[in-house]
Design a protein around this motif. Sequence first.
Motif, PDB file in Angstrom:
ATOM      1  N   LEU A  23       1.286  -1.363  -0.034  1.00 57.89           N
ATOM      2  CA  LEU A  23       0.285   0.040   0.328  1.00 57.89           C
ATOM      3  C   LEU A  23       1.344   1.718   0.125  1.00 57.89           C
ATOM      4  O   LEU A  23       0.334   2.369  -0.549  1.00 57.89           O
ATOM      5  CB  LEU A  23      -1.218  -0.091   1.208  1.00 57.89           C
ATOM      6  N   GLU A  26       2.048   2.121  -3.258  1.00 57.61           N
ATOM      7  CA  GLU A  26       1.046   2.591  -4.432  1.00 57.61           C
ATOM      8  C   GLU A  26       0.288   3.773  -4.056  1.00 57.61           C
ATOM      9  O   GLU A  26      -0.239   4.142  -4.432  1.00 57.61           O
ATOM     10  CB  GLU A  26       0.313   0.972  -4.375  1.00 57.61           C
ATOM     11  N   THR A  27       0.873   4.017  -3.163  1.00 65.95           N
ATOM     12  CA  THR A  27       0.287   5.877  -2.778  1.00 65.95           C
ATOM     13  C   THR A  27       1.196   6.700  -1.608  1.00 65.95           C
ATOM     14  O   THR A  27       2.626   6.332  -2.095  1.00 65.95           O
ATOM     15  CB  THR A  27      -0.597   5.594  -1.338  1.00 65.95           C
ATOM     16  N   GLY A  92      -7.021  -1.767   2.635  1.00 67.60           N
ATOM     17  CA  GLY A  92      -6.511  -1.662   0.850  1.00 67.60           C
ATOM     18  C   GLY A  92      -7.799   0.075   0.520  1.00 67.60           C
ATOM     19  O   GLY A  92      -6.696   0.631   0.137  1.00 67.60           O
ATOM     20  N   GLU A  93      -8.442  -0.129   0.406  1.00 67.50           N
ATOM     21  CA  GLU A  93      -9.531   0.686  -0.316  1.00 67.50           C
ATOM     22  C   GLU A  93      -9.290   2.147   0.924  1.00 67.50           C
ATOM     23  O   GLU A  93      -9.506   3.002  -0.247  1.00 67.50           O
ATOM     24  CB  GLU A  93     -11.173   0.797  -0.003  1.00 67.50           C
ATOM     25  N   ARG A  96      -6.338   3.761   0.327  1.00 69.70           N
ATOM     26  CA  ARG A  96      -5.404   4.580  -1.529  1.00 69.70           C
ATOM     27  C   ARG A  96      -6.634   5.442  -1.589  1.00 69.70           C
ATOM     28  O   ARG A  96      -6.692   5.999  -2.117  1.00 69.70           O
ATOM     29  CB  ARG A  96      -6.310   3.151  -2.511  1.00 69.70           C
ATOM     30  N   SER A  97      -7.816   5.597  -1.528  1.00 70.42           N
ATOM     31  CA  SER A  97      -8.746   7.133  -1.550  1.00 70.42           C
ATOM     32  C   SER A  97      -8.648   7.717  -0.811  1.00 70.42           C
ATOM     33  O   SER A  97      -8.584   8.705  -1.416  1.00 70.42           O
ATOM     34  CB  SER A  97     -10.147   6.254  -0.582  1.00 70.42           C
ATOM     35  N   SER A  99      -5.256   8.125   0.039  1.00 69.75           N
ATOM     36  CA  SER A  99      -4.024   9.189  -1.161  1.00 69.75           C
ATOM     37  C   SER A  99      -4.479  10.038  -1.681  1.00 69.75           C
ATOM     38  O   SER A  99      -3.028  11.062  -1.961  1.00 69.75           O
ATOM     39  CB  SER A  99      -3.249   8.413  -1.863  1.00 69.75           C
ATOM     40  N   ASP A 109      -5.049  13.751 -10.300  1.00 65.96           N
ATOM     41  CA  ASP A 109      -6.105  12.670  -9.750  1.00 65.96           C
ATOM     42  C   ASP A 109      -7.298  13.197  -8.389  1.00 65.96           C
ATOM     43  O   ASP A 109      -8.089  12.840  -9.391  1.00 65.96           O
ATOM     44  CB  ASP A 109      -5.153  11.537  -8.775  1.00 65.96           C
ATOM     45  N   GLY A 191       2.992   6.545  -5.173  1.00 64.59           N
ATOM     46  CA  GLY A 191       2.276   5.662  -6.183  1.00 64.59           C
ATOM     47  C   GLY A 191       2.529   5.288  -7.528  1.00 64.59           C
ATOM     48  O   GLY A 191       2.556   4.758  -8.609  1.00 64.59           O
TER      49      GLY A 191
END
Length: 192
Positions: A23, A26-27, A92-93, A96-97, A99, A109, A191
Amino acid sequence: MHSLKKCFCLKKTRHLLETHDTLASETCFTVNDVEALYVLYKTLSSSIIDDGHIHKEEFLQALFSCSDRQNLFADRLFDLFDLKRNGIIEFGEFVRSLSIFHPKAPEEDKITFAFRVYDLKNTGHIERDETIQEADLNGDGRIDLHEWMELVARYPSLIKNMTLPYLEEVTALFPCFVMTSKVRDSELVCGN
């Protein structure tokens, strides 16, 4: 039996760290930030229904200190956080949200997310009854993402709320959340 239980605990902890590492990679959050967000997530996900997931009622409670009031904006945000469309927000949602609201998240974004907030019917267009008519540059009665980007370029305040400065300082604001991770934050890039 004790050693078997210990083995499962170690495997679960290792998997959790890998998830946090993933995570973070990815963020825009660091591994320590993700670990702090996990503690926050656990608190939110057990505030009404203690099952390890954030339900809409818990989401409303966290955002607006109420779980029974109908709120179109809160419903729309919940829908956008619920990436799997299964009626709950998994960890995870959640990360990610959130972020998208990080100060270091790409502006594009943020613009796209804000567009999705106003695209109430999920059509890929903001309909005439959903927002400002002046943004409809091609006169087709709706606003597409390109027209939305043009509008935001003229009125940057439309996405002002898409940045939450304190997300950059999660571990500083909540020092009791800081944990030691096996991955150095400097190894991770926002990211990627």
